[in-house]
Design an enzyme around this catalytic site. Structure first.
Site, mmCIF file in Angstrom:
data_model
loop_
_atom_site.group_PDB
_atom_site.id
_atom_site.type_symbol
_atom_site.label_atom_id
_atom_site.label_comp_id
_atom_site.label_asym_id
_atom_site.label_seq_id
_atom_site.Cartn_x
_atom_site.Cartn_y
_atom_site.Cartn_z
ATOM 1 N N ASN A 138 0.776 -1.206 0.107
ATOM 2 C CA ASN A 138 -0.136 -0.078 0.003
ATOM 3 C C ASN A 138 0.815 1.190 0.000
ATOM 4 O O ASN A 138 0.561 2.151 -0.694
ATOM 5 C CB ASN A 138 -0.942 -0.080 1.319
ATOM 6 N N THR B 86 2.261 -8.181 -1.187
ATOM 7 C CA THR B 86 2.208 -8.388 0.141
ATOM 8 C C THR B 86 1.616 -9.624 0.871
ATOM 9 O O THR B 86 0.575 -9.994 0.137
ATOM 10 C CB THR B 86 1.517 -6.769 0.876
ATOM 11 N N ASP C 80 0.205 -9.498 3.425
ATOM 12 C CA ASP C 80 -1.068 -8.950 4.219
ATOM 13 C C ASP C 80 -2.320 -9.112 3.133
ATOM 14 O O ASP C 80 -3.477 -8.941 3.792
ATOM 15 C CB ASP C 80 -0.867 -7.665 4.430
HETATM 16 O O1 F6P Z 1 3.631 -5.544 5.128
HETATM 17 C C1 F6P Z 1 4.210 -6.662 5.530
HETATM 18 C C2 F6P Z 1 4.598 -6.877 7.058
HETATM 19 O O2 F6P Z 1 5.142 -8.129 7.097
HETATM 20 C C3 F6P Z 1 3.191 -6.859 7.913
HETATM 21 O O3 F6P Z 1 2.419 -7.870 8.048
HETATM 22 C C4 F6P Z 1 3.783 -6.691 9.147
HETATM 23 O O4 F6P Z 1 3.380 -5.793 10.081
HETATM 24 C C5 F6P Z 1 5.128 -5.579 8.607
HETATM 25 O O5 F6P Z 1 5.459 -5.893 7.261
HETATM 26 C C6 F6P Z 1 6.439 -5.923 9.563
HETATM 27 O O6 F6P Z 1 7.467 -4.995 9.097
HETATM 28 P P1 F6P Z 1 8.930 -5.096 9.383
HETATM 29 O O7 F6P Z 1 9.372 -6.330 8.444
HETATM 30 O O8 F6P Z 1 9.515 -3.783 9.124
HETATM 31 O O9 F6P Z 1 9.153 -5.411 10.893
#
Ligand code: F6P
Length: 360
Positions: free
Chosen positions: A115, A137, A139
């Site tokens: 996003n 993603t 997500d």
């Molecule tokens: O956007 C993907 C994601 O894995 C989310 O599910 C999670 O909240 C976030 O990224 C974690 O981010 P980072 O890898 O920067 O800790």
């Protein structure tokens, strides 16, 4: 005329990024002619575009990467809300990104991301650059597409984690909570929760009532089941927190020393039911390793479709899968929107109808 195609991966990595890059490259070479295409890899996402860190790629760079996890281009988080803000380093990020695009003599730029990435893609398109997005993603929360690449692999991994927790939960007569990534949207937790046979699923879209969660656990215990499995989305919150604004919620949690709700739920269950509860956080393992067959296929289809858009010079778009067909949406129609789980969607109803509790 040769076409110079820039490509970057931005935001959190996920399985299928390399398969998508490969799909784009192979289809471009095939459809436009290998001698008519130059692919420029922009390193570390928008950071590389801001600082002109790019490398010319050769056809051999795209061989042997179908199954490779992560991203061969590197990635960084570059928050959208800071893109138009000039920080202490005095760098005008938007100006620099445009400069890199022109210095590298790009005809178009492909942005693989979620996003946040898409918001910046739209910003660059508004600034006159030829941009094509690709929806990545774990997500699965990008608006306007049935599915994003990386999601199904993460569902497989999270399902495997839940499967494995069953044995310990059963052997030790415990309540096991599996915290699954997903800050805003609960797609991953919902899908893996059902596929893994969780007894309770907690997602941000359905605020939970801890008394109802405990009641479900107690009911199962009284019916003779010696364990329960709870799939918890990292971003879930309870009905009281639901009344608060996001910032207020975060502030309260920080004051209480809480990051995600999972540990708090485990403690509340243990206290209220007298049953032993434990937490497991697979974390970044959910984003690691090789893409599943489903994601390799989707990534290849998305990549090939992006090459078609390049060939037809259709820019300001992002590739999508809609009702089973690969297509594209205008960036302006999807950027800044999130695809949430609807409370009464078929999947939630299916889960409820087989006895899964959402704590609501
Ligand atoms: O956007 C993907 C994601 O894995 C989310 O599910 C999670 O909240 C976030 O990224 C974690 O981010 P980072 O890898 O920067 O800790």
């Amino acid at each position: 005329m040769k076409k110079r195609i820039g490509i970057l991966t931005s935001g959190g990595d996920c399985p299928g990024l390399n398969a998508t890059i490969r799909g784009v490259a192979k289809a471009c070479y095939e459809m436009l002619g290998q001698d008519k295409v130059e692919i420029i890899g922009v390193c570390d996402g928008y950071y590389g575009l801001i600082h002109n860190i790019c490398r010319e790629m050769k056809p051999e760079d795209f061989s042997g990467i179908l199954t490779r996890g992560g991203t061969i281009l590197g990635t960084k988080r570059q928050p959208f809300k800071m893109m138009t803000v000039i920080g202490e380093d005095n760098v005008d990020k938007v100006k620099n990104m445009k400069l890199t695009y022109h210095t590298q003599k790009l005809d178009c730029l492909l942005t693989l991301g979620g996003n946040g990435t898409h918001k910046t893609s739209k910003l660059l398109a508004d600034e006159g650059l030829n941009v094509i997005g690709l929806p990545k993603t774990i997500d699965n929360d990008i608006f306007g597409t049935d599915v994003t690449f990386g999601f199904h692999t993460a569902v497989d991994i999270a399902t495997d984690a839940i499967d494995r927790l069953h044995t310990t939960a059963n052997s030790h007569s415990r309540i096991l909570l599996c915290e699954i990534m997903g800050n805003k949207a609960g797609w991953l937790t919902l899908n893996a929760g059902i596929a893994g046979g969780a007894d309770i699923i907690l997602i941000p879209e359905i605020p939970y009532d801890i008394d109802k969660v405990c009641a479900s656990v107690t009911k199962r215990s009284k019916s003779g089941k010696n364990f329960s499995i709870i799939a918890v989305a990292e971003g879930c919150f309870d009905v009281d927190e639901a009344k608060l604004k996001k910032k207020e919620r975060a502030k309260r949690r920080a004051e209480a020393g809480i990051t995600t709700a999972t540990n708090r739920i485990a403690a509340q269950i243990q206290k209220n039911t007298g049953l032993e509860a434990r937490v497991c956080v697979p974390g970044h393992m959910l984003r690691g390793g090789a893409p599943s067959a489903y994601d390799r296929l989707l990534a290849t289809q998305f990549g090939e479709y992006a090459a078609q858009l390049i060939k037809d010079e259709k820019y300001g778009m992002t590739v999508a899968k809609v009702n089973g067909k690969i297509t594209a949406n205008k960036l302006e129609d999807i950027a800044g929107k999130t695809k949430f789980v609807e409370k009464d969607c078929q999947l939630v109803t299916t889960a409820k109808n087989i006895g899964i509790s959402f704590g609501d």
